[in-house]
Design an enzyme around this catalytic site. Structure first.
Site, PDB file in Angstrom:
ATOM      1  N   LYS A 118      72.082  33.023  53.498  1.00 22.31           N
ATOM      2  CA  LYS A 118      73.151  32.636  54.926  1.00 22.31           C
ATOM      3  C   LYS A 118      72.049  32.408  55.954  1.00 22.31           C
ATOM      4  O   LYS A 118      71.042  32.478  55.699  1.00 22.31           O
ATOM      5  CB  LYS A 118      73.858  34.029  54.800  1.00 22.31           C
ATOM      6  CG  LYS A 118      73.051  35.183  55.186  1.00 22.31           C
ATOM      7  CD  LYS A 118      73.724  36.487  55.295  1.00 22.31           C
ATOM      8  CE  LYS A 118      72.654  37.605  55.452  1.00 22.31           C
ATOM      9  NZ  LYS A 118      73.090  39.051  55.183  1.00 22.31           N
ATOM     10  N   ARG A 140      81.674  48.189  58.103  1.00 14.40           N
ATOM     11  CA  ARG A 140      81.845  46.733  58.762  1.00 14.40           C
ATOM     12  C   ARG A 140      82.928  45.987  58.209  1.00 14.40           C
ATOM     13  O   ARG A 140      84.071  46.020  58.656  1.00 14.40           O
ATOM     14  CB  ARG A 140      80.455  46.065  58.470  1.00 14.40           C
ATOM     15  CG  ARG A 140      80.308  44.551  59.166  1.00 14.40           C
ATOM     16  CD  ARG A 140      78.951  44.084  59.111  1.00 14.40           C
ATOM     17  NE  ARG A 140      78.615  43.977  57.712  1.00 14.40           N
ATOM     18  CZ  ARG A 140      77.267  43.391  57.307  1.00 14.40           C
ATOM     19  NH1 ARG A 140      76.508  43.070  58.116  1.00 14.40           N
ATOM     20  NH2 ARG A 140      76.901  43.151  56.212  1.00 14.40           N
ATOM     21  N   TYR A 181      58.514  29.207  86.955  1.00 15.92           N
ATOM     22  CA  TYR A 181      59.645  29.479  87.823  1.00 15.92           C
ATOM     23  C   TYR A 181      59.421  30.896  88.737  1.00 15.92           C
ATOM     24  O   TYR A 181      58.896  31.883  88.255  1.00 15.92           O
ATOM     25  CB  TYR A 181      60.817  29.636  86.912  1.00 15.92           C
ATOM     26  CG  TYR A 181      61.455  28.318  86.556  1.00 15.92           C
ATOM     27  CD1 TYR A 181      61.846  27.421  87.573  1.00 15.92           C
ATOM     28  CD2 TYR A 181      61.470  28.145  85.010  1.00 15.92           C
ATOM     29  CE1 TYR A 181      62.595  26.139  86.922  1.00 15.92           C
ATOM     30  CE2 TYR A 181      62.071  26.884  84.607  1.00 15.92           C
ATOM     31  CZ  TYR A 181      62.617  26.017  85.513  1.00 15.92           C
ATOM     32  OH  TYR A 181      63.087  24.848  85.151  1.00 15.92           O
ATOM     33  N   MET A 188      62.944  26.729  79.601  1.00 17.72           N
ATOM     34  CA  MET A 188      63.881  26.351  78.218  1.00 17.72           C
ATOM     35  C   MET A 188      63.081  25.531  77.165  1.00 17.72           C
ATOM     36  O   MET A 188      63.469  26.341  76.054  1.00 17.72           O
ATOM     37  CB  MET A 188      65.037  25.441  78.890  1.00 17.72           C
ATOM     38  CG  MET A 188      66.205  25.238  77.881  1.00 17.72           C
ATOM     39  SD  MET A 188      67.288  24.012  78.477  1.00 17.72           S
ATOM     40  CE  MET A 188      67.920  24.921  79.594  1.00 17.72           C
TER      41      MET A 188
HETATM   42  C1  LIG Z   1      72.215  39.675  54.517  1.00 19.61           C
HETATM   43  C2  LIG Z   1      72.970  40.755  53.461  1.00 19.61           C
HETATM   44  C3  LIG Z   1      71.797  41.249  52.340  1.00 19.61           C
HETATM   45  C4  LIG Z   1      70.403  40.978  52.317  1.00 19.61           C
HETATM   46  O1  LIG Z   1      69.865  41.771  53.352  1.00 19.61           O
HETATM   47  P1  LIG Z   1      68.420  41.952  53.489  1.00 19.61           P
HETATM   48  O2  LIG Z   1      68.100  43.144  53.922  1.00 19.61           O
HETATM   49  O3  LIG Z   1      68.094  40.675  54.118  1.00 19.61           O
HETATM   50  O4  LIG Z   1      67.829  41.860  51.995  1.00 19.61           O
HETATM   51  C5  LIG Z   1      72.664  41.763  51.354  1.00 19.61           C
HETATM   52  N1  LIG Z   1      73.960  42.321  51.323  1.00 19.61           N
HETATM   53  C6  LIG Z   1      74.890  41.813  52.205  1.00 19.61           C
HETATM   54  C7  LIG Z   1      76.220  42.022  52.209  1.00 19.61           C
HETATM   55  C8  LIG Z   1      74.244  41.044  53.524  1.00 19.61           C
HETATM   56  O5  LIG Z   1      75.036  40.439  54.402  1.00 19.61           O
END
Ligand SMILES: *Cc1c(COP(=O)(O)O)cnc(C)c1O
Length: 834
Positions: free
Chosen positions: A501, A599, A727, A776
């Protein structure tokens, strides 16, 4: 050529099927994706905890292979084939290589040690290839599998062999020794790296020394005290057993008398001159390097050349021509959406094959081009050589071949025989560059492979997509290594889902997913539908879970075979409604349970109702049930983690009870895999660890750094004491300062909170603190105390010597945020060492 019948005898195999016992074999293949010449290939089905080669027999057969070596009976024997059964296919591969080795009576050099094996091997090959035909290990093929495959390359035309051997555990070297059986040994050095399998350094040295059991001569540096002691003891012990055997030691030293006693080294202008006493006289060489590792590697080569009686004059001349060895294939975004693979590895036929394998993996493009220079490999007639090259191209379905150099130009005809292959030739790199505007490169994979003399870097500059001076390089082999570290912690049968992701945690998506797919990953997971679609478009075939699908994209998910995470009744109902409309059946979905993270996820109280609804929906099938740990990295929270696991057991148990099949269950993220081995269930979800960071710290020493973020210095200036910098007119130089302005700012993802000295970058190997606020697109750094910094020099923002975790702690955040925050305008470059 070796007859299959001979191979069966060498490994004492049992014939399960016979087609033609006299079939002649030249290639041993362990990966059905890399078959060179099927008619003369023996496919060896290796079994590892991650992958079983027996599953690829049908694939190899499809590609034309008719000779198989297996260790497990298979349901249907491949037709018209020779099939040989052995107990252990890896052992058989090693036996075959050892027997093959015995047929040759040429000197064989065996190299081991912690660092420098590959460079010393490559340099020796370069230094000696003028007067003999040499066979050597391709790249860093030095493992239990790599060594037999290397030794198999020995052929009658060779006059010298150079193989490297690497081990990670006791017991391994004995096997490698039997295969390589070297006459001359080189022990490069001993370091602390990769020590997991060993009690201590002495044990590691003694294990490595087994490679030299039968050598006549051994080269090493006697300044390494432990190594020296172990070698002296080892040679005494060998002599004790057999009075006739004696290893002639060839030592070098900077401190004491030795066969080659280095008296003085001196570096200027990128060169180092090394003076030494040898056989009573003073001799010297100069090499075009100044770093300590190169000097050490060169001295090892020097000793070996002296041992082989190469005249000192020749040595001196050839040493000056030594070149850096790049083990890496770089993958870059090319112009017009193409992908550029830059392989600057010494050009020879074996390395060409490896590069073509790599090109073949670039499935996101159906059109493949190879740009190649003459091969500067002595010992083979050009005509035969280029006939062979042309055959490789046609077999690998390369569509376009661009040959550069006088020899290729002369041998055009070898390529024109193949009607499918478009071929174009240029006499020189300059000719190519002049005509570059007439050629088009568009949405294709391009392999660039040139001997150094052809200066292909000029071509690569033209083909690279130019964006921004700031580049993040991602070491794919380090990522692969990290994957294997985590896989080695899994109980047999436990699958791995890799989290890609957020653009693979900022590392880029397609390239990472492609590597993971190649490594046989079971599942990928992305956050959004669009991320999944992009992977599918690029040819990723493994199952993909989408974690935050929104209901409006469910139809696209189905169209692209993406599997949703369903986490409440609203998402469940929306998806099942679409599934019904589109009339799919048993569509895989993933049920997320809330066990304490609060969550996303179904609650404990939902289980009965959920089970009922699932049963009523033939359109879906629960592929997996999972939950997420909130504090798997924290020992102080282990009670809470156990509570989450207990809730997961109860809740998932209730669902499974009502299902006529058993879904996969999974709970652990990276830190969970490392710290809660009893909670692996059927699958784990690996994220941050892949990218080289262990948030629980227990595995950090075994992981490799994956990403390096570099930028360049746009301007260097002097700022007198009292002037302000940046700046706001409030950062006042407390003294006369030298300031380097570097091309990275908060828009690139370098947090603004790192300004005013909170962080540093590395310039010339030294820390350069930030000065004033981060802008920036740029920021200023203090180089007052770093000599020799010039405009255009590189600044390292994070990498090997400055961890992302350090940056994160300076910025008061976590590494996840830094990594995913690196902006998309920062170019990603992928490297792949072996
Ligand atoms: C991102 C995520 C992981 C991976 O977590 P890490 O700490 O990066 O290994 C596992 N399960 C879910 C549901 C996640 O969103």
């Amino acid at each position: 050529m070796t007859k299959v019948e001979q191979i069966a005898r060498w490994c004492q195999g049992e014939w399960l099927a016979v087609a033609d016992k006299d079939a002649a074999l030249t290639e041993l293949c362990i990966d059905s994706r890399n078959i060179e010449d099927p008619a003369t290939t023996l496919f060896i089905a290796l079994r590892s905890p991650m992958r079983d080669g027996h599953g690829f027999i049908a694939d190899a057969w499809q590609r034309g292979v008719r000779n198989f070596l297996i260790s497990h009976p298979i349901d249907t024997l491949p037709q018209d084939s020779n099939v040989i059964l052995v107990k252990d296919t890896l052992a058989a591969l090693q036996q075959v290589a050892a027997a093959h080795r015995k047929q040759f009576h040429i000197p064989v050099i065996g190299i081991t040690g912690s660092n420098g094996k590959t460079i010393v091997k490559e340099w020796l090959a370069a230094l000696l290839s003028e007067d003999r035909s040499i066979v050597r290990s391709p790249r860093s093929y030095n493992s239990q599998i790599g060594v037999p495959l290397s030794v198999w390359l020995m052929a009658p035309e060779h006059q010298l062999a150079i193989f490297e051997a690497g081990i990670s555990q006791p017991g391994e070297m004995e096997k490698l020794e039997r295969i390589i059986h070297p006459d001359i040994g080189i022990f490069t050095n001993i370091g602390e790296a990769h020590s997991e399998g060993f009690l201590n350094t002495r044990q590691k040295i003694n294990e490595k020394l087994i490679l030299f059991r039968h050598v006549k001569q051994l080269v090493y540096c006697s300044d390494q005290v432990q190594l020296h002691e172990c070698i002296v003891q080892y040679t005494h012990a060998l002599r004790g057993n057999d009075s006739s055997s004696g290893i002639q030691l060839f030592t070098w030293s900077r401190r004491q008398a030795a066969d080659l006693q280095v008296t003085h080294t001196h570096s200027t202008n990128g060169k180092t001159t090394i003076q030494a006493l040898y056989d009573g006289s003073e001799i010297q060489v100069t090499i075009p390097f100044t770093d300590e590792a190169s000097v050490e590697n060169a001295i090892h080569c020097w000793c070996t050349l002296l041992l082989l009686s190469v005249p000192q004059n020749d040595i001196r001349e050839r040493m000056m021509g030594l070149q850096p060895i790049s083990m890496r294939m770089e993958i870059k975004h090319g112009i017009n959406d193409s992908t550029l693979i830059n392989d600057t590895y010494n050009s020879d036929l074996t390395s060409l094959q490896l590069a073509l394998n790599y090109l073949g993996q670039q499935r996101q493009h159906s059109y493949h081009t190879v740009i190649m220079s003459d091969i500067l490999q002595p010992g083979k007639r050009d005509l035969d050589l280029y006939d062979e090259v042309a055959e490789y191209m046609s077999r690998r379905n390369v569509q376009r071949f661009i040959g550069i150099g006088p020899a290729l130009y002369k041998n055009k005809a070898s390529f024109r025989k193949y009607k499918q292959l478009r071929s174009i030739f240029f006499r020189s790199t300059e000719h190519f560059l002049k005509n570059f505007h007439m050629l088009s490169f568009d949405k294709e994979a391009i392999l660039l492979k040139g001997a150094r003399a052809f200066t292909f870097e000029k071509i690569s500059v033209l083909l690279e997509q130019k964006v921004h001076q700031t580049v993040m390089s991602i070491d794919l082999s380090a990522l692969r290594h990290n994957l294997d570290v985590y896989r080695s912690l899994l109980r047999p049968g436990v699958r791995t889902m890799a989290m890609v992701k957020a653009f693979a945690y900022g590392s880029g998506s397609y390239e990472i997913a492609n590597l993971l797919q190649y490594a046989g990953i079971d599942y990928l997971a992305v956050a959004y539908t669009d991320e999944g679609v992009a992977l599918r478009r690029a040819g990723i075939k493994v199952p993909i879970m989408v974690m935050s699908p929104d209901a409006t994209s469910f139809d696209r998910m189905i169209a692209w075979k993406l599997e949703p995470e369903l986490y409440n009744f609203r998402s469940f109902d929306a998806f099942t409604a679409i599934a019904a409309t589109l009339q799919v059946s048993q569509y895989p979905v993933h049920i997320k349970l809330d066990t304490g993270m609060h969550r996303l996820g179904f609650n404990a109280a939902d289980m009965d109702a959920l089970a009922e609804r699932i049963a009523a929906q033939p359109g879906i099938k629960v592929a997996s049930i999972f939950s997420h740990l909130a504090a798997s990295d924290d020992a102080a929270q282990d009670d809470f983690t156990r509570q989450q696991a207990a809730a997961f057991d109860t809740m998932s148990g209730k669902l499974v009870q009502h299902l006529p099949y058993t879904p996969i269950r999974h709970l652990c993220n990276t830190a969970g895999i490392a710290r809660h081995t009893s909670l692996q269930y059927d699958m784990v979800r690996l994220g941050l660890g892949l990218y080289g960071i262990d948030s629980s710290a227990s595995l950090q020493g075994r992981l490799r750094q994956v990403s390096t973020l570099r930028t360049s210095i746009a301007q260097v200036r002097h700022v007198p004491a009292g002037d302000s910098i940046g700046y706001g007119h409030h950062t006042i130089a407390p003294r006369d300062m030298r300031i380097a302005t570097i091309c990275i700012g908060y828009a690139d993802g370098y947090p603004r909170s790192l300004g005013n000295g909170k962080a540093h970058v590395i310039i010339n190997g030294r820390p350069a603190p930030t000065v004033g606020s981060i802008c920036m697109d740029m920021c200023m750094t203090d180089i007052t105390d770093i000599p020799g910094v010039a405009e255009g020099d590189e600044a390292i923002v994070f990498g090997q010597d400055l961890a992302v975790t350090q940056l994160a702690s300076w910025a008061g955040t976590i590494p996840y945020e830094i990594m995913t925050g690196i902006s998309q305008r920062v170019k990603r470059v992928y490297t792949n060492g072996e």
